[in-house]
Design a protein around this motif. Structure first.
Motif, mmCIF file in Angstrom:
data_model
loop_
_atom_site.group_PDB
_atom_site.id
_atom_site.type_symbol
_atom_site.label_atom_id
_atom_site.label_comp_id
_atom_site.label_asym_id
_atom_site.label_seq_id
_atom_site.Cartn_x
_atom_site.Cartn_y
_atom_site.Cartn_z
ATOM 1 N N ASP A 135 11.083 -34.348 14.007
ATOM 2 C CA ASP A 135 12.087 -33.308 13.766
ATOM 3 C C ASP A 135 11.455 -31.955 14.038
ATOM 4 O O ASP A 135 10.737 -31.413 13.201
ATOM 5 C CB ASP A 135 12.589 -33.387 12.318
ATOM 6 C CG ASP A 135 13.745 -32.417 12.066
ATOM 7 O OD1 ASP A 135 14.058 -31.618 12.978
ATOM 8 O OD2 ASP A 135 14.312 -32.460 10.961
ATOM 9 N N SER A 136 11.723 -31.414 15.214
ATOM 10 C CA SER A 136 11.077 -30.161 15.623
ATOM 11 C C SER A 136 11.495 -28.984 14.761
ATOM 12 O O SER A 136 10.837 -27.939 14.769
ATOM 13 C CB SER A 136 11.408 -29.856 17.096
ATOM 14 O OG SER A 136 12.815 -29.765 17.267
ATOM 15 N N SER A 137 12.589 -29.133 13.996
ATOM 16 C CA SER A 137 13.020 -28.031 13.125
ATOM 17 C C SER A 137 12.192 -27.966 11.854
ATOM 18 O O SER A 137 12.202 -26.957 11.144
ATOM 19 C CB SER A 137 14.509 -28.176 12.776
ATOM 20 O OG SER A 137 14.716 -29.352 12.000
ATOM 21 N N GLN A 138 11.498 -29.047 11.531
ATOM 22 C CA GLN A 138 10.658 -29.086 10.348
ATOM 23 C C GLN A 138 9.229 -28.683 10.726
ATOM 24 O O GLN A 138 8.640 -29.262 11.634
ATOM 25 C CB GLN A 138 10.656 -30.488 9.742
ATOM 26 C CG GLN A 138 12.009 -30.926 9.192
ATOM 27 C CD GLN A 138 12.422 -30.078 8.000
ATOM 28 O OE1 GLN A 138 11.614 -29.809 7.111
ATOM 29 N NE2 GLN A 138 13.685 -29.660 7.972
ATOM 30 N N VAL A 139 8.711 -27.689 10.012
ATOM 31 C CA VAL A 139 7.383 -27.162 10.341
ATOM 32 C C VAL A 139 6.527 -27.149 9.087
ATOM 33 O O VAL A 139 6.987 -26.776 8.006
ATOM 34 C CB VAL A 139 7.478 -25.730 10.917
ATOM 35 C CG1 VAL A 139 6.074 -25.175 11.189
ATOM 36 C CG2 VAL A 139 8.294 -25.726 12.198
ATOM 37 N N THR A 140 5.292 -27.578 9.233
ATOM 38 C CA THR A 140 4.305 -27.409 8.170
ATOM 39 C C THR A 140 3.240 -26.441 8.667
ATOM 40 O O THR A 140 3.206 -26.085 9.851
ATOM 41 C CB THR A 140 3.653 -28.750 7.775
ATOM 42 O OG1 THR A 140 2.981 -29.295 8.925
ATOM 43 C CG2 THR A 140 4.685 -29.726 7.262
ATOM 44 N N TYR A 141 2.368 -26.032 7.764
ATOM 45 C CA TYR A 141 1.335 -25.056 8.109
ATOM 46 C C TYR A 141 -0.024 -25.542 7.611
ATOM 47 O O TYR A 141 -0.123 -26.239 6.588
ATOM 48 C CB TYR A 141 1.654 -23.694 7.475
ATOM 49 C CG TYR A 141 2.983 -23.117 7.896
ATOM 50 C CD1 TYR A 141 3.075 -22.247 8.976
ATOM 51 C CD2 TYR A 141 4.157 -23.457 7.209
ATOM 52 C CE1 TYR A 141 4.303 -21.720 9.369
ATOM 53 C CE2 TYR A 141 5.384 -22.945 7.591
ATOM 54 C CZ TYR A 141 5.445 -22.079 8.675
ATOM 55 O OH TYR A 141 6.653 -21.565 9.067
ATOM 56 N N SER A 142 -1.054 -25.187 8.317
ATOM 57 C CA SER A 142 -2.419 -25.475 7.876
ATOM 58 C C SER A 142 -3.332 -24.378 8.394
ATOM 59 O O SER A 142 -2.997 -23.670 9.356
ATOM 60 C CB SER A 142 -2.889 -26.841 8.382
ATOM 61 O OG SER A 142 -2.877 -26.880 9.798
ATOM 62 N N PHE A 143 -4.457 -24.234 7.747
ATOM 63 C CA PHE A 143 -5.426 -23.270 8.232
ATOM 64 C C PHE A 143 -6.064 -23.786 9.514
ATOM 65 O O PHE A 143 -6.147 -25.006 9.734
ATOM 66 C CB PHE A 143 -6.492 -22.994 7.166
ATOM 67 C CG PHE A 143 -6.014 -22.067 6.089
ATOM 68 C CD1 PHE A 143 -6.235 -20.704 6.187
ATOM 69 C CD2 PHE A 143 -5.319 -22.556 4.987
ATOM 70 C CE1 PHE A 143 -5.780 -19.829 5.201
ATOM 71 C CE2 PHE A 143 -4.863 -21.705 3.997
ATOM 72 C CZ PHE A 143 -5.090 -20.332 4.101
ATOM 73 N N LEU A 144 -6.484 -22.854 10.340
ATOM 74 C CA LEU A 144 -7.062 -23.198 11.626
ATOM 75 C C LEU A 144 -8.194 -24.204 11.467
ATOM 76 O O LEU A 144 -8.385 -25.082 12.286
ATOM 77 C CB LEU A 144 -7.588 -21.932 12.311
ATOM 78 C CG LEU A 144 -7.931 -22.011 13.790
ATOM 79 C CD1 LEU A 144 -6.710 -22.399 14.589
ATOM 80 C CD2 LEU A 144 -8.484 -20.683 14.280
ATOM 81 N N HIS A 145 -8.917 -24.059 10.373
ATOM 82 C CA HIS A 145 -9.956 -25.032 10.041
ATOM 83 C C HIS A 145 -10.170 -24.990 8.540
ATOM 84 O O HIS A 145 -9.958 -23.961 7.898
ATOM 85 C CB HIS A 145 -11.265 -24.703 10.774
ATOM 86 C CG HIS A 145 -12.239 -25.833 10.774
ATOM 87 N ND1 HIS A 145 -13.120 -26.051 9.745
ATOM 88 C CD2 HIS A 145 -12.442 -26.838 11.664
ATOM 89 C CE1 HIS A 145 -13.838 -27.135 10.014
ATOM 90 N NE2 HIS A 145 -13.448 -27.621 11.163
ATOM 91 N N LEU A 146 -10.592 -26.111 7.968
ATOM 92 C CA LEU A 146 -10.811 -26.169 6.527
ATOM 93 C C LEU A 146 -11.812 -25.111 6.073
ATOM 94 O O LEU A 146 -11.673 -24.526 4.992
ATOM 95 C CB LEU A 146 -11.304 -27.568 6.140
ATOM 96 C CG LEU A 146 -11.671 -27.791 4.671
ATOM 97 C CD1 LEU A 146 -10.520 -27.433 3.751
ATOM 98 C CD2 LEU A 146 -12.102 -29.236 4.454
ATOM 99 N N THR A 147 -12.815 -24.837 6.888
ATOM 100 C CA THR A 147 -13.810 -23.829 6.514
ATOM 101 C C THR A 147 -13.178 -22.448 6.385
ATOM 102 O O THR A 147 -13.567 -21.656 5.526
ATOM 103 C CB THR A 147 -14.948 -23.787 7.558
ATOM 104 O OG1 THR A 147 -15.287 -25.111 7.939
ATOM 105 C CG2 THR A 147 -16.168 -23.091 6.997
#
Length: 730
Positions: free
Chosen positions: A378-390
């Motif tokens: 579902d392209s309308s659903q977006v999650t987010y994460s940091f570029l890297h855990l560090t």
């Protein structure tokens, strides 16, 4: 049968291209699993060499270079084709990229065609899921819904890859007594960690293969023997760092200038063993060399300073106009509390409501730190994460300095202190690093002053650390905890705190702990803050010459130094000689046993020993000095200023031809008291010279001749020789 994951896409935060190279892997025996797997040591997906690490009976470390496509080939340690493999490595060193490359090579037919299906999952994406293995597969590959029973009917053709065990919210159920919780059928509904444990334990799909990746800190809680091969990736070697710069900058002249600049900074160059840090370094330096805007000042000296440079670079170059400090501060505070929430609750994938609660408004500026992850179905659903855990860990530490809340800071510090699995290690290093005025100053220009109260409390926390307590613990993790303490001190750049914690008569023992060059840089910094170190033990640390090069400037402060069993070769002797020749050298006892020194380096060693006026004991056990090298070293013993009282030449290939000169020199030497010539190849032919040596060496009080090739008759004759004050061991 069809293949899945034919072209793995770019992952969240991928910082460098996948390339067809090697990784350096260390495979660890079951007996040393708990001790060794917590090392930072470390993998490389984009470069490096893959070394299979075996511990022999005498715990001799040997690295055999193997390619990544041999992860599921015959394992000599377990004497079988491995079905379960763990690849560990520090944050940013390339674990995800390694498995992506592994999948890509499989999908393009380069290796492991025995696998008909390869299923790739990230723990961060399935952290809160409770489902069956069938559901887990169909959720990612819905087109397999009708074909799944056929897919699973031949487990030996299946490979499951689970990336980022350290990002899992729950532990694997791998301890004894937990078998009743394991899955037996693909339709059993369980938490994902139980499914993974069931695959590893072979209660589910017996015969399938499983590959896991993790930070080393997570491995300590796992049961030894579960994995048929345990490996750690170590990062960029010297040539790979240079090649990476060339690939990053493109222009040969610019890449050469940038790399030369980094190489001149020992710490910065060492940090670039980590591909993520290498990318951050290149990113921060690129505008300086492309635009010819001058060199960045000051040069980053620590990981914290490197990340500060990266964040200030984003603020300076990735905003249309420089916002006023309070607005920038508020933005970083919002991002920081989001990161802190994630660290506290082990959350790495954030839903939109998480950003709303933290008051994070996603913008082009934040793409330097956060990325959007559109959902597959579902392209309308977006999650987010940091570029890297560090990067998430950096912001989690930074927010306490920008928005100090006493209760939250107290709770976070309590969790960091009590955590035994290393979840707060990198966070703590950033927290320590940001306490230093020079480190935080570049950021303060953009966001205003940091909290003085947090700096005071962090410095107080560091000052209270007892390194001896960690080192003296009997559990094998004590030495790794000691390295973690030294990393905190290194990041703090507070020499007064370091000298106060380490003290004046320190004894640092890292024996049998694999130390990379970056670890040696940390140890060298700690030594630089001390006036004198009583003893430094680095036996079986595999530091090699690169690690010795990092330590060399400070080793003259050590009174007793042991470098046994480190695979040191003749080129390393120049660094040792440099220590011996230092005008303020305090070294009294030097152990170089079980290395690879030959007669070729004895001339340099003899020259340094003639100049040195402090060394009393020299141990060269199990090298290859041979007769020629001994002849050169004897020049030192016949010099009137010689102060050496103990010389160990056990197992050095010495033969009868050396005995006459040895006898001649020692008859005139008045300082040597202990001589060990055991396990060489002396025979009855030199019995007369050996007798003279025993009877005429005026200062000898102890001589060892065991395990040579003397006949029983000659051994008896030598043993019967009498001289007051002399003990003969044969």
């Amino acid at each position: 049968m069809m293949k899945e994951n034919k072209t793995p896409g770019k992952s969240e935060g991928q910082m460098f291209p996948i390339s067809n190279r090697y990784v350096e892997l260390k495979v660890i025996s079951d007996r040393h699993f708990k001790k060794q797997t917590h090392q930072e040591h470390e993998a490389l997906a984009a470069a490096g060499e893959l070394n299979e690490y075996r511990l022999q009976r005498r715990i001799k470390s040997e690295l055999e270079r193997i390619a990544p496509d041999r992860l599921f080939r015959w394992c000599f340690r377990s004497r079988r084709l491995p079905l379960s493999v763990m690849v560990s490595g520090v944050a940013g060193v390339g674990k995800t990229t390694l498995v992506q490359k592994f999948i890509f090579d499989w999908a393009t037919g380069k290796h492991y065609q025995k696998f008909a299906f390869v299923f790739f999952f990230k723990f961060r994406d399935v952290n809160e899921e409770k489902m069956s293995l069938e559901s887990l597969i169909c959720q990612k590959h819905p087109h397999l819904q009708d074909k799944l029973p056929r897919v699973l009917e031949d487990p030996e053709k299946l490979l499951f890859i689970f990336d980022g065990l350290d990002e899992s919210k729950t532990d694997l159920k791998l301890r004894r007594g937990e078998a009743h919780e394991l899955c037996m059928n693909p339709g059993d509904v369980k938490p994902v960690t139980v499914i993974v444990a069931s695959l590893l334990k072979q209660t589910l799909l017996e015969g399938c293969s499983v590959l896991l990746t993790s930070r080393p800190s997570k491995l300590i809680s796992l049961e030894a023997g579960v994995f048929h091969r345990v490996a750690s990736i170590v990062g960029f070697l010297s040539k790979e760092r240079e090649r990476y710069f060339s690939m990053f900058f493109g222009d040969e002249r610019v890449s050469r200038e940038a790399f030369a600049y980094v190489r001149d900074s020992q710490v910065l160059y060492t940090l670039c063993y980590n591909p993520s840090y290498c990318w951050i370094t290149c990113t921060a330096l690129k505008p300086c060399f492309i635009a010819r805007a001058g060199r960045p000042q000051p040069t980053p000296k620590t990981v914290t300073q490197l990340f500060v440079s990266y964040v200030t670079h984003i603020m300076a170059n990735h905003t249309q106009e420089r916002p006023e400090p309070q607005r920038m501060r508020d933005t970083l505070i919002s991002v920081g509390w989001l990161a802190e929430y994630g660290i506290t609750y082990r959350t790495l994938v954030f839903q939109p409501h998480h950003l709303q609660v933290a008051n994070v408004k996603f913008s082009p500026f934040l793409t330097g730190f956060l990325v959007e992850n559109p959902q597959t179905n579902d392209s309308s659903q977006v999650t987010y994460s940091f570029l890297h855990l560090t990067i998430q860990e950096f912001f989690a530490a930074l927010v306490h300095y920008l928005d100090y809340k006493e209760d939250k800071f107290r709770d976070t510090m309590a969790k960091a202190r009590s955590c035994k699995e290393g979840d707060y290690e990198i966070f703590s290093r950033f927290l320590a690093g940001l306490s230093h005025p020079a480190t935080k100053m570049p950021l303060e220009k953009y966001v205003g002053k940091f909290s003085a109260e947090v700096s005071r409390k962090v410095i107080g926390w560091l000052s209270e650390m007892n390194y001896e307590e960690r080192q003296s613990r009997e559990d094998p993790e004590g030495k790794r905890r000691l390295i973690n303490v030294l990393n905190l001190l290194f990041e703090s750049r507070n020499s007064e705190v370091v000298s106060g914690v380490v003290g004046k008569d320190a004894h640092l023992d890292f024996s049998e702990l694999y130390l990379m060059a970056v670890d040696c840089t940390v140890v060298a910094y700690v030594l630089s803050c001390c006036e004198e170190i009583q003893r430094l033990t680095l036996d079986s640390c595999f530091i090699q010459n690169e690690g010795l090069e990092r330590l060399r400037p400070e080793l003259h402060k050590v009174r007793e130094l042991s470098l046994s069993d480190n695979d040191l070769k003749d080129d390393a002797m120049k660094n040792i000689c440099s220590v011996l020749k230092h005008p303020n050298c305090r070294l009294k006892d030097l152990s170089l046993g079980q290395n690879m020194f030959t007669e070729a380096c004895c001339k340099d060693l003899a020259s340094a020993l003639k100049e040195n006026q402090t060394l009393f004991s020299l141990d060269l056990t199990k090298n290859k000095v041979r007769n020629t090298g001994l002849s050169t070293l004897l020049e030192v013993l016949e010099a009137p200023q010689c102060k050496i009282q103990k010389l160990v030449l056990q197992e050095n290939g010495l033969s009868d031809d050396s005995c006459e000169r040895l006898c001649s020199v020692l008859s005139r030497n008045s300082t040597l008291r202990h001589l060990n010539l055991s396990a060489n190849v002396y025979t009855d032919w030199c019995a007369e010279d050996m007798s003279l040596l025993i009877l005429t060496s005026p200062s000898l009080t102890d001589i060892r001749l065991s395990l040579n090739d003397f006949s029983p008759k000659v051994e008896g004759q030598l043993r019967s020789l009498q001289r007051e004050g002399l003990k003969i061991h044969i």
